[in-house]
Scaffold this active site. Structure first.
Site, PDB file in Angstrom:
ATOM      1  N   HIS A   6       0.856  -1.188   0.000  1.00 14.71           N
ATOM      2  CA  HIS A   6       0.000   0.000   0.000  1.00 14.71           C
ATOM      3  C   HIS A   6       0.894   1.240   0.000  1.00 14.71           C
ATOM      4  CE1 HIS A   6      -3.167   2.815   1.129  1.00 14.71           C
ATOM      5  NE2 HIS A   6      -4.010   1.875   0.757  1.00 14.71           N
ATOM      6  N   ASP A  51      -7.908  -5.355  -0.067  1.00 11.74           N
ATOM      7  CA  ASP A  51      -8.361  -6.228  -1.164  1.00 11.74           C
ATOM      8  C   ASP A  51      -8.008  -7.683  -0.942  1.00 11.74           C
ATOM      9  OD1 ASP A  51      -7.449  -3.416  -2.783  1.00 11.74           O
ATOM     10  OD2 ASP A  51      -9.448  -4.233  -3.063  1.00 11.74           O
TER      11      ASP A  51
HETATM   12  C1  SDX Z   1      -6.232  -0.012  -2.890  1.00 12.75           C
HETATM   13  O1  SDX Z   1      -4.556   4.549  -2.078  1.00 12.75           O
HETATM   14  C2  SDX Z   1      -5.417   3.873  -1.437  1.00 12.75           C
HETATM   15  O2  SDX Z   1      -5.777   4.162  -0.318  1.00 12.75           O
HETATM   16  C3  SDX Z   1      -5.973   2.673  -2.174  1.00 12.75           C
HETATM   17  C4  SDX Z   1      -6.972   1.837  -1.384  1.00 12.75           C
HETATM   18  C5  SDX Z   1      -8.240   2.589  -1.121  1.00 12.75           C
HETATM   19  O3  SDX Z   1      -8.944   2.216  -0.175  1.00 12.75           O
HETATM   20  O4  SDX Z   1      -8.565   3.494  -1.917  1.00 12.75           O
HETATM   21  O5  SDX Z   1      -6.416   1.420  -0.150  1.00 12.75           O
HETATM   22  C6  SDX Z   1      -7.382   0.587  -2.171  1.00 12.75           C
HETATM   23  O6  SDX Z   1      -6.016   0.321  -4.034  1.00 12.75           O
HETATM   24  C7  SDX Z   1      -5.319  -0.951  -2.139  1.00 12.75           C
HETATM   25  C8  SDX Z   1      -4.085  -1.418  -3.012  1.00 12.75           C
HETATM   26  C9  SDX Z   1      -4.571  -2.556  -3.909  1.00 12.75           C
HETATM   27  N1  SDX Z   1      -3.525  -2.913  -4.887  1.00 12.75           N
HETATM   28  C10 SDX Z   1      -2.902  -4.106  -4.825  1.00 12.75           C
HETATM   29  O7  SDX Z   1      -3.070  -4.938  -3.929  1.00 12.75           O
HETATM   30  C11 SDX Z   1      -1.975  -4.366  -6.006  1.00 12.75           C
HETATM   31  C12 SDX Z   1      -0.625  -4.889  -5.503  1.00 12.75           C
HETATM   32  N2  SDX Z   1       0.017  -3.792  -4.792  1.00 12.75           N
HETATM   33  C13 SDX Z   1       1.009  -3.011  -5.521  1.00 12.75           C
HETATM   34  O8  SDX Z   1       0.712  -2.798  -6.855  1.00 12.75           O
HETATM   35  C14 SDX Z   1       1.504  -1.796  -4.731  1.00 12.75           C
HETATM   36  O9  SDX Z   1       1.780  -2.230  -3.472  1.00 12.75           O
HETATM   37  C15 SDX Z   1       0.647  -0.557  -4.650  1.00 12.75           C
HETATM   38  C16 SDX Z   1       0.229  -0.056  -6.000  1.00 12.75           C
HETATM   39  C17 SDX Z   1      -0.587  -0.813  -3.834  1.00 12.75           C
HETATM   40  C18 SDX Z   1       1.462   0.530  -3.953  1.00 12.75           C
HETATM   41  O10 SDX Z   1       2.546   0.777  -4.767  1.00 12.75           O
HETATM   42  P1  SDX Z   1       3.576   1.998  -4.432  1.00 12.75           P
HETATM   43  O11 SDX Z   1       3.254   2.672  -3.182  1.00 12.75           O
HETATM   44  O12 SDX Z   1       3.692   2.842  -5.645  1.00 12.75           O
HETATM   45  O13 SDX Z   1       4.888   1.222  -4.144  1.00 12.75           O
HETATM   46  P2  SDX Z   1       5.881   0.757  -5.244  1.00 12.75           P
HETATM   47  O14 SDX Z   1       5.135   0.235  -6.435  1.00 12.75           O
HETATM   48  O15 SDX Z   1       6.859   1.843  -5.453  1.00 12.75           O
HETATM   49  O16 SDX Z   1       6.557  -0.495  -4.511  1.00 12.75           O
HETATM   50  C19 SDX Z   1       7.602  -0.291  -3.557  1.00 12.75           C
HETATM   51  C20 SDX Z   1       8.443  -1.556  -3.629  1.00 12.75           C
HETATM   52  C21 SDX Z   1       8.855  -1.912  -5.073  1.00 12.75           C
HETATM   53  O17 SDX Z   1      10.071  -2.635  -4.991  1.00 12.75           O
HETATM   54  P3  SDX Z   1      11.466  -1.772  -5.302  1.00 12.75           P
HETATM   55  O18 SDX Z   1      11.305  -1.188  -6.706  1.00 12.75           O
HETATM   56  O19 SDX Z   1      11.541  -0.720  -4.234  1.00 12.75           O
HETATM   57  O20 SDX Z   1      12.568  -2.819  -5.212  1.00 12.75           O
HETATM   58  O21 SDX Z   1       7.675  -2.674  -3.158  1.00 12.75           O
HETATM   59  C22 SDX Z   1       7.478  -3.595  -4.217  1.00 12.75           C
HETATM   60  C23 SDX Z   1       7.787  -2.879  -5.528  1.00 12.75           C
HETATM   61  O22 SDX Z   1       8.269  -3.782  -6.521  1.00 12.75           O
HETATM   62  N3  SDX Z   1       6.090  -4.020  -4.165  1.00 12.75           N
HETATM   63  C24 SDX Z   1       5.666  -5.281  -4.321  1.00 12.75           C
HETATM   64  C25 SDX Z   1       4.278  -5.217  -4.142  1.00 12.75           C
HETATM   65  N4  SDX Z   1       3.906  -3.953  -3.911  1.00 12.75           N
HETATM   66  C26 SDX Z   1       5.026  -3.208  -3.926  1.00 12.75           C
HETATM   67  N5  SDX Z   1       6.331  -6.435  -4.599  1.00 12.75           N
HETATM   68  C27 SDX Z   1       5.552  -7.559  -4.685  1.00 12.75           C
HETATM   69  N6  SDX Z   1       4.219  -7.594  -4.526  1.00 12.75           N
HETATM   70  C28 SDX Z   1       3.548  -6.439  -4.256  1.00 12.75           C
HETATM   71  N7  SDX Z   1       2.200  -6.462  -4.101  1.00 12.75           N
END
Ligand code: SDX
Length: 431
Positions: free
Chosen positions: A308, A366
């Site tokens: 998140h 989720d």
């Molecule tokens: C919702 O904003 C909100 O409040 C949203 C929400 C709401 O109520 O409105 O809470 C609802 O959208 C919840 C999120 C649902 N999405 C998912 O579950 C999809 C999987 N999650 C990821 O796509 C991700 O965690 C996000 C999009 C939710 C957040 O991404 P960020 O904050 O942009 O973080 P990032 O992509 O920069 O990741 C940071 C690091 C990265 O690694 P590095 O490049 O630093 O080495 O963490 C890793 C990412 O690769 N990472 C993950 C991961 N999520 C982040 N690695 C594996 N699996 C994951 N799920």
């Protein structure tokens, strides 16, 4: 606006710029950069808005480190336990817990506006039967501005209130109709003798061929899912609604924009993607394979339902949903649901893995919602429409807050331009 408690001094070349810092009632201090371009001739650069406050608000606050979520100061776990969705709607919209009379009046208004203009049924018939319900909802909600002209003037507080009630009241009807259309069953009209969640379940699952009795435990779980998805600060879809409304667009157009944004798998589409991922994993012995893929930099796969932007601790909504998942599946006699077993073991293994612990990737809202919704009989394609239904009150509350701000300006970000500089056109004969 919060009080200025101190200034930041920024030196750019031979310029020194004083920028005010505001101290909020909760959360980090905020640096006001509104005069930066005029005084310093520079832009800030923050593509994902990871360090940017786009507005001031009094509605919802998240402490990502603590895993805390407050709606008008009330913690989400207390609201999920002691309140119900329409009361939470009242709190988000009007700022305070309602008296019994206020709540009764609000619920009566919503109940009496659940029917959709009959002619809008034609919109549904224009879609292919295999259309995703989110495509239908985006289209139908946008089309509401063609049917409810008497609640599109955003400068009129009364019309803003009418649009608010219409959207909250009609979203369950629209979502249920989108579901019925895609399964080829006749639409079921709302009933005024049912509560909000029971009405939605009946509109989804009743058929003319037999009576439908709503199971009170399922309607309670449905209501709790609505409450847990109601609002969440300035997330992507809420920011979309705010940006759309800053141009003066009508409320139905703004909410349709929010629905479109929510659909993405990185946002509200994650509940559908998460359940599809759990099904692809299929059994606990394949979990290590998927965790390895999620950690592999060269593999775009991510664990859906994990991570998140704000929470760097457990999403408090996931905690409540995990408990609800146990209750609902136990009630339905599917406590041995293999998908739930995979989810619980995946959570356990991921949280024990340094990659997820170091990056503070915890289950989010989720992760468990899809398991409950599937157990209740919804296809995965209905998971995000249910999220959109529940989040409508959050979008509307944030829209109302923004639209009533006399200092509102149209949102118009700038950019870090890295394209071609000025050059002359070359005639095709000379290329
Ligand atoms: C919702 O904003 C909100 O409040 C949203 C929400 C709401 O109520 O409105 O809470 C609802 O959208 C919840 C999120 C649902 N999405 C998912 O579950 C999809 C999987 N999650 C990821 O796509 C991700 O965690 C996000 C999009 C939710 C957040 O991404 P960020 O904050 O942009 O973080 P990032 O992509 O920069 O990741 C940071 C690091 C990265 O690694 P590095 O490049 O630093 O080495 O963490 C890793 C990412 O690769 N990472 C993950 C991961 N999520 C982040 N690695 C594996 N699996 C994951 N799920």
């Amino acid at each position: 606006m919060a009080e200025t408690t101190k200034n930041a001094t920024l030196t750019i070349g031979d310029k020194t710029i004083e920028l005010p810092i505001y101290s909020p009632t909760a959360g980090p201090d905020v640096l006001d950069i509104r005069k930066l371009y005029a005084q310093g001739d520079v832009f800030t650069y923050d593509p994902g808005f990871t360090s940017t406050a786009a507005c001031d608000s009094t509605i919802t606050f998240i402490d990502g480190a603590k895993g805390e979520l407050l709606h008008r100061g009330y913690p989400i776990d207390q609201l999920a336990e002691k309140s119900h969705y329409l009361e939470v709607c009242y709190v988000l919209l009007y700022g305070e817990l309602p008296s019994a009379a206020e709540l009764e009046s609000f619920e009566s208004m919503v109940t009496n506006h659940t029917m959709l203009h009959e002619q809008m049924i034609n919109f549904f018939r224009g879609f292919r039967r295999d259309a995703h319900p989110m495509a239908i909802m985006t289209g139908v909600v946008g089309a509401m501005s063609a049917f409810y002209h008497d609640s599109t003037d955003i400068t009129d507080p009364h019309q803003r209130e009418v649009a608010t009630i219409r959207l909250i009241a009609k979203m369950p009807t629209i979502a249920a109709m989108a579901f019925k259309y895609t399964v080829g069953q006749p639409f079921v009209y709302p009933r005024n003798d049912l509560d909000y969640a029971s009405n939605f379940l009946r509109m989804c699952f009743a058929v003319p061929a037999e009576d439908y009795e709503v199971n009170p435990i399922l309607s309670r779980a449905m209501d709790r899912i609505f409450t847990l998805h109601a609002d969440h600060e300035q997330n992507a879809s809420t920011s979309t609604v705010r940006l759309a409304s800053s141009s003066g667009a009508n409320p139905f157009a703004c909410i349709a924009a929010g629905i479109a944004c929510l659909w993405g798998p990185a946002h509200g589409g994650a509940n559908q993607a998460c359940l599809e991922m759990l099904k692809e994993i299929g059994s606990v012995d394949r979990i290590p394979e998927f965790i390895a893929r999620a950690k592999d930099k060269d593999d775009p796969f991510r664990l859906m339902g994990f991570g998140h932007r704000v929470y760097k601790n457990f999403d408090p909504r996931a905690k409540v949903l995990k408990q609800s998942a146990d209750e609902v599946l136990d009630l339905l006699g599917v406590e041995n649901n293999p998908i739930l077993q995979v989810a619980k073991e995946l959570e356990k293994q991921a949280l024990a893995d340094p990659y997820f612990a170091d990056k503070k990737l915890f289950p989010n809202v989720d992760f468990y919602s899809g398991i409950i919704l599937e157990a209740m009989g919804f296809p995965t394609s209905m998971f995000t429409p249910i999220f959109a239904l529940a989040r409508t009150v959050g979008w509307i509350s944030q829209w109302k807050e923004q639209i009533s701000d006399p200092a509102l300006k149209i949102g118009r970000p700038r950019q870090l331009y890295q394209g071609e500089t000025l050059r002359d056109y070359v005639d095709i004969e000379k290329r």
